[in-house]
Motif scaffolding. Structure first.
Motif, mmCIF file in Angstrom:
data_model
loop_
_atom_site.group_PDB
_atom_site.id
_atom_site.type_symbol
_atom_site.label_atom_id
_atom_site.label_comp_id
_atom_site.label_asym_id
_atom_site.label_seq_id
_atom_site.Cartn_x
_atom_site.Cartn_y
_atom_site.Cartn_z
ATOM 1 N N LEU A 175 0.658 -1.238 0.097
ATOM 2 C CA LEU A 175 0.076 0.029 -0.064
ATOM 3 C C LEU A 175 0.839 1.268 -0.070
ATOM 4 N N PRO A 176 1.461 1.713 -1.229
ATOM 5 C CA PRO A 176 2.346 2.868 -1.052
ATOM 6 C C PRO A 176 1.176 4.143 -0.966
ATOM 7 N N GLY A 177 1.823 5.273 -0.533
ATOM 8 C CA GLY A 177 1.082 6.402 -0.288
ATOM 9 C C GLY A 177 0.640 6.487 1.207
ATOM 10 N N PRO A 178 -0.273 7.411 1.527
ATOM 11 C CA PRO A 178 -0.512 7.704 2.872
ATOM 12 C C PRO A 178 -1.179 6.347 3.461
ATOM 13 N N THR A 231 9.387 1.544 10.489
ATOM 14 C CA THR A 231 9.565 0.319 9.653
ATOM 15 C C THR A 231 9.575 1.101 8.302
ATOM 16 N N GLY A 232 8.640 2.036 7.903
ATOM 17 C CA GLY A 232 9.093 2.462 6.369
ATOM 18 C C GLY A 232 10.463 2.892 6.101
ATOM 19 N N ARG A 240 3.915 8.373 5.123
ATOM 20 C CA ARG A 240 3.184 9.456 5.893
ATOM 21 C C ARG A 240 1.959 8.814 6.416
ATOM 22 N N VAL A 241 1.754 8.637 7.895
ATOM 23 C CA VAL A 241 0.793 7.928 8.385
ATOM 24 C C VAL A 241 -0.372 9.150 8.769
#
Length: 302
Positions: A175-178, A231-232, A240-241
């Motif tokens: 799930l790339p992105g926010p 982790t990222g 970006r959480v």
């Protein structure tokens, strides 16, 4: 009394169990692992002094037969979500009831119980924590009948093969992105699996640990958001959480708990309403120094 002639391990096929079996082997301690599906865990047969036995009868009588000749019982069984016909009550309470009776019947004198931080039979916010609390209380009640019991209450456990950092790493790849995150401010003190295992091994033949409850935490406290960001960074996918509101977190849990694998459930949500942070320093009480995530996690996330 020597309780290390042979150690019987329930839940030995899981993440913590496999680390424990290897550690016992290095210490020259023989182990026996019970499983209903031994063909799935043939690799465990490669561990020196480790015996795999098939167990279909999980009653106290069946367990007692499997424990024959063992001096210690270690119970690592725990589930975060019900599945495959086994719920929280069966896994965390009734199994302990059967196992303690079996240990007494088989002449096993020592019992190490894996519990959880915030396990509480009455006040636990989730069924997971309440049943963990009832199981722990049941284990210690067996002391009145001659079983020397010690329990361990870890925060989230990390290490090679874990289902925490590795799971978030997989999600961030998919799930790339926010990244929408429920209970983003819930706090943890991640504890290294090697430290948890050392705590158990040190306690095996130490009478001063009998009847004790050891809270096991790492040296630093993080929010769940911090750990996802960490982790990222380690896998080269800065993230970006997006913290979810309480209402949105509940909706996410209700949706995700019906998906295959139940990635997040209402019971998980309820467990996250209390911080998984130690009030006492169990590792230090056992003469151990807690390992920081930086010493271990980057190597296996690569």
């Amino acid at each position: 009394m020597n309780h290390t002639n042979r150690v019987f391990v329930l839940g030995g096929t899981g993440f913590v169990g496999q680390h424990l079996l290897n550690r016992l082997s290095r210490a020259g301690i023989r182990s026996r692992v019970a499983t209903a599906h031994p063909h799935r865990f043939r690799a465990l047969r490669l561990i020196p002094n480790c015996e795999i036995v098939e167990l279909r009868d999980w009653s106290s009588e069946g367990l007692a037969r499997s424990m024959d000749g063992c001096g210690t019982l270690i119970n690592l069984v725990g589930i975060l979500n019900p599945g495959s016909g086994r719920g929280f009550e069966a896994s965390h309470v009734r199994l302990v009831e059967h196992a303690t009776q079996a240990a007494l019947d088989a002449g096993v004198g020592r019992f190490l119980q894996m519990s959880a931080l915030n396990a509480d039979a009455e006040k636990g916010p989730s069924e997971y924590l309440r049943t963990k609390g009832r199981g722990e209380a049941m284990a210690h009640a067996a002391a009145a009948r001659g079983l020397a019991v010690t329990s361990f209450r870890p925060s989230v456990i990390f290490g090679r093969g874990d289902s925490f950092f590795n799971r978030f790493a997989r999600l961030l790849h998919l799930l790339p992105g926010p990244f929408p995150l429920a209970c983003a401010e819930s706090r943890f003190a991640p504890v290294y699996v090697g430290d948890v295992i050392e705590a158990m091994v040190k306690s095996l033949d130490d009478p001063s640990t009998y009847g004790k409850f050891y809270e096991l935490c790492g040296p630093r406290v993080f929010s769940l958001r911090d750990l996802v960001v960490y982790t990222g960074e380690r896998i080269g996918r800065p993230v970006r959480v997006i913290p979810l509101s309480d209402g949105a977190a509940r909706i996410q849990a209700k949706v995700f708990q019906v998906l295959p694998g139940k990635p997040f459930t209402m019971d998980n949500y309820l467990s996250l309403q209390v911080d998984s942070v130690c009030r006492t320093k169990g590792l230090a009480e056992l003469g151990l120094t807690a390992t920081d995530i930086d010493a271990v996690v980057p190597a296996y996330l690569k």
